[in-house]
Design an enzyme around this catalytic site. Sequence first.
Site, PDB file in Angstrom:
ATOM      1  N   ARG A   1     -34.633 -19.666 -32.003  1.00 14.94           N
ATOM      2  CA  ARG A   1     -34.059 -18.470 -32.637  1.00 14.94           C
ATOM      3  C   ARG A   1     -32.543 -18.515 -32.654  1.00 14.94           C
ATOM      4  O   ARG A   1     -31.888 -17.699 -33.307  1.00 14.94           O
ATOM      5  CB  ARG A   1     -34.511 -17.207 -31.906  1.00 14.94           C
TER       6      ARG A   1
ATOM      7  N   TRP B   1     -27.254 -16.974 -31.531  1.00 11.98           N
ATOM      8  CA  TRP B   1     -26.887 -17.496 -32.851  1.00 11.98           C
ATOM      9  C   TRP B   1     -25.720 -16.619 -33.272  1.00 11.98           C
ATOM     10  O   TRP B   1     -25.888 -15.433 -33.580  1.00 11.98           O
ATOM     11  CB  TRP B   1     -28.060 -17.377 -33.829  1.00 11.98           C
TER      12      TRP B   1
ATOM     13  N   ASN C   1     -29.802  -8.817 -29.708  1.00 16.22           N
ATOM     14  CA  ASN C   1     -30.084  -9.578 -30.934  1.00 16.22           C
ATOM     15  C   ASN C   1     -29.920  -8.608 -32.093  1.00 16.22           C
ATOM     16  O   ASN C   1     -30.602  -7.595 -32.156  1.00 16.22           O
ATOM     17  CB  ASN C   1     -31.512 -10.140 -30.916  1.00 16.22           C
TER      18      ASN C   1
ATOM     19  N   GLU D   1     -38.806 -26.905 -52.648  1.00 14.15           N
ATOM     20  CA  GLU D   1     -39.135 -26.928 -51.209  1.00 14.15           C
ATOM     21  C   GLU D   1     -38.776 -28.273 -50.596  1.00 14.15           C
ATOM     22  O   GLU D   1     -38.216 -28.340 -49.503  1.00 14.15           O
ATOM     23  CB  GLU D   1     -40.615 -26.621 -51.014  1.00 14.15           C
TER      24      GLU D   1
ATOM     25  N   GLU E   1     -32.021 -28.833 -44.927  1.00 13.71           N
ATOM     26  CA  GLU E   1     -31.889 -28.031 -43.708  1.00 13.71           C
ATOM     27  C   GLU E   1     -32.046 -28.859 -42.439  1.00 13.71           C
ATOM     28  O   GLU E   1     -31.585 -28.426 -41.384  1.00 13.71           O
ATOM     29  CB  GLU E   1     -32.863 -26.858 -43.718  1.00 13.71           C
TER      30      GLU E   1
HETATM   31  C1  AGP Z   1     -37.729 -22.760 -44.066  1.00 12.73           C
HETATM   32  O1  AGP Z   1     -37.846 -24.110 -43.663  1.00 12.73           O
HETATM   33  C2  AGP Z   1     -36.557 -22.072 -43.470  1.00 12.73           C
HETATM   34  N1  AGP Z   1     -36.544 -22.188 -42.055  1.00 12.73           N
HETATM   35  C3  AGP Z   1     -36.347 -20.665 -43.970  1.00 12.73           C
HETATM   36  O2  AGP Z   1     -36.020 -20.789 -45.320  1.00 12.73           O
HETATM   37  C4  AGP Z   1     -37.542 -19.673 -43.860  1.00 12.73           C
HETATM   38  O3  AGP Z   1     -38.589 -20.067 -44.714  1.00 12.73           O
HETATM   39  C5  AGP Z   1     -37.043 -18.278 -44.292  1.00 12.73           C
HETATM   40  O4  AGP Z   1     -36.041 -17.872 -43.392  1.00 12.73           O
HETATM   41  C6  AGP Z   1     -38.151 -17.234 -44.343  1.00 12.73           C
HETATM   42  O5  AGP Z   1     -38.683 -17.033 -43.063  1.00 12.73           O
HETATM   43  P1  AGP Z   1     -40.036 -16.171 -42.925  1.00 12.73           P
HETATM   44  O6  AGP Z   1     -41.128 -16.941 -43.617  1.00 12.73           O
HETATM   45  O7  AGP Z   1     -40.255 -16.054 -41.449  1.00 12.73           O
HETATM   46  O8  AGP Z   1     -39.804 -14.847 -43.589  1.00 12.73           O
END
Ligand code: AGP
Length: 619
Positions: free
Chosen positions: A27, A74, A100, A492, A499
Amino acid sequence: MCGIVGYVGKRTAAPVLMDGLRRLEYRGYDSAGICTISNGQLEIRKLAGRVERLAELLAQQPLPGVIGISHTRWATHGPPTDTNAHPHLDQSGKLAMVHNGIIENYLEIRRKLQRRGHTFRSQTDSEVLCHLIGYYLEKSLASHKSLTPQLLTEAVTRATGEAKGTYAIAVVHAALPGVIVGARRGSPLVVGLGQEENFLASDVSPIVPYTKNVIYLNDGDVVAITATECVVQANGRPVKRPVRTAHFSAEEAERGKYPHFMLKEIFEQPERAADLLKRTLRPGKGTAEFEELALSSAELARMRRLVLVGCGTSYHAALVGEYVIERLARIPVEVEYGSEMRYRDRPLERGTTVVSISQSGETADTLAAVRVAKARGARTLAIVNVPGSTIARESDAEIHMRAGPEIGVASTKALCMQLLLLTLLGLALGRVQRKLSVQEGRAIVRALAAIPGKLRRILQSDAQIRAIATKYANYANFLYLGRQLNYPIALEGALKLKEISYIHAEGYPSAEMKHGPIALVSPEFPTVIICPQDTMYEKNMSNLEEIKARNGKIIAVATEGDEQIAKKADDVIYIPPTIEILQPVLAVVPLQLFAYHVAVLRGCDVDKPRNLAKSVTVE
Ligand code: AGP
């Protein structure tokens, strides 16, 4: 998106809190800290850097005490430094807090407190909230003999009522060595109920090694936990919240034999898919039924229009869902980014159902879009991987991905479940709205039932895909192409590479090449093209020829047995044949593995890529 953990009970708190941070590190991981209470004193250790650095510090300077809070950060306000790391202290130095979220009016509050003599050590909004709680506690103590859990609860309630923005917090006070107060708005917070011990955490993963009895707090809740009690309040009054069973075990959240969670989760896809399909397919009726879906067939029959909303990978799943559901159910489907829909003053016609897609069920932008939809009177359906998550609880109905915990920041198996569920939803809608015959439904059911075996077959190409990654790991740019349902998979594949390997990659509909991107094609700018033997095959092959004519290197994802493409592409990764609407489920897996191996070859931190976090609970 940070991770917070609280513990009070019979064990030494520090090991529990540190293990909890390791489970939450996905996280956020740019700094970490811990606070316990011992002999009426707060004991704090905190620093910039990963959780392991904090663990090394604790090995030299162990922390006593059976109560404490911890945090992995973060950074939103203020760079990752020792001073900006949590926990933060209030003005008295007796109250510690981890947070958070984002406090939007922190500057205004800081000025107010500075006028009252408060001084601040850090640049964070979190420290301001901590001081505000301390400020209200000091005011209460002026008219009370001693500090009580209720006074601390009231101070948290008043301070969080004044703060604007999002928070999940855990608070301890040196003079209350047996109590932790927590609160949430817009960021998740879960209570774990153990035997003579209780927990607070951002999600269930720090809790499940000790207990699976959890309470998912609602926005606005304030909770006070001791080793034996848990009192939840809303608007200053006690409320009852349901005790639920955590949706996965500690073992499922372990890496096991795999070097990275991401690889484990890629390889889990066949089994997770098989389990989901076994639960939902109805071969005899040629349809699908969802165990937890609180929508009747009559409600499904009345759905006239869908809006699919998500972010990142979940948005890409929605784009595939648009093609699939329109084909199967013949109803119009639109797709929205959560971050766009929440601010766009769009009309939502009667009969519109807004379907949110979210692995975490906590993504702030998607949650905000769901709230806009509800305010406009639309029915809302959530497809989530975390039962009890905020998006699930605020929607009219929910369908669970059943992917198991997804720890790797790069989403893989969740996408697989999302694609399958959107296809299953399209099948169910098509059948209940009489757009698909039972024979057509049964054919789709048969194709779905074969998917786990086909996924297993693709995973057997892992060594070949790693060899291809070795050839391309040092390129600086990639183009990803696909048509129709595979265009979102091109997006994708590009996102996966970006990423976790930090290589620039762009996804495009193949036909868009001639409208600009083809200017980029060169021997230094390779292209990944998804080119299965479907109705778009010849068109894709033309695009492939255009790239070859400009000396562009090509990696093709193609259908087993296609020898023609092997003569054209530099490298080919084969996937088994399937019906067109299921191709994306198969085509994405080679792209997941390709991105994974490139990232490993480049020495990147695959599970915790820089600047990212797993659950984006801030705007
Ligand atoms: C995907 O690989 C990323 N980590 C990110 O785009 C993720 O899909 C996006 O933050 C949405 O998250 P969620 O599905 O938990 O809503």
